[in-house]
Motif scaffolding. Sequence first.
Motif: not given
Length: 202
Positions: A135-157
């Motif tokens: 649970a600990f590592t999955t939560a950390a990886a998932a949260a960081a993956a969301a930030i990485v996705y925004l860094a790559h694609n951004g969010n115009s909204n």
Amino acid sequence: MDSTKNTEETAINIPESKSTKGKHVVYTATPHHQAGWKRGVGIFDFILRICALVAALAATTTMGTTDQTLPFFTQFFQFQASYDDLPTFMFFVVANGIASGYLVLSLPFSIVGIVRPHAAGIKLLLLILDTVLVAFTTAAAAAAAAIVYLAHNGNSNTNWLAICQQFTDFCQRVSGAVVASFIAAAIFIFLVVLSAVALRRH
């Protein structure tokens, strides 16, 4: 002459045992075979823990040393991206660091499981702690993956700008760290399943 004849008759007239006639013989695993199987599971568990340790350490060190400053602008006005600018990445480093420390401490217990394959208490302890670390590592990886996705694609909204076109090295390193963390989490899941199967066979 008579003695030879009696010997031949004795050899020919041996009756067939009725206790085994028409019955199937059932072979059961001996304690030695069971111990060998459990020792093999223990060795596999030890190897998986080393692999998870390598992945967690790679995720921790890669993310923890990620820092990029753009080469243009003056020394008084520069753009810089560092992992500690975002609390999510800091949580990622702490979580994977804890996972790495736990894996180091769990290696002696895994060795005891190899030496004493019938020790159910150690397997149960590792099963519980491995489940927590999943649970600990999955939560950390998932949260960081969301930030990485925004860094790559951004969010115009929400006016999030994609920064990876400028901070290419930064994005590559954090993306690699997230992948390594997901690999560690997947190995933790496999360790939980392996421990559960080993306990089920006791």
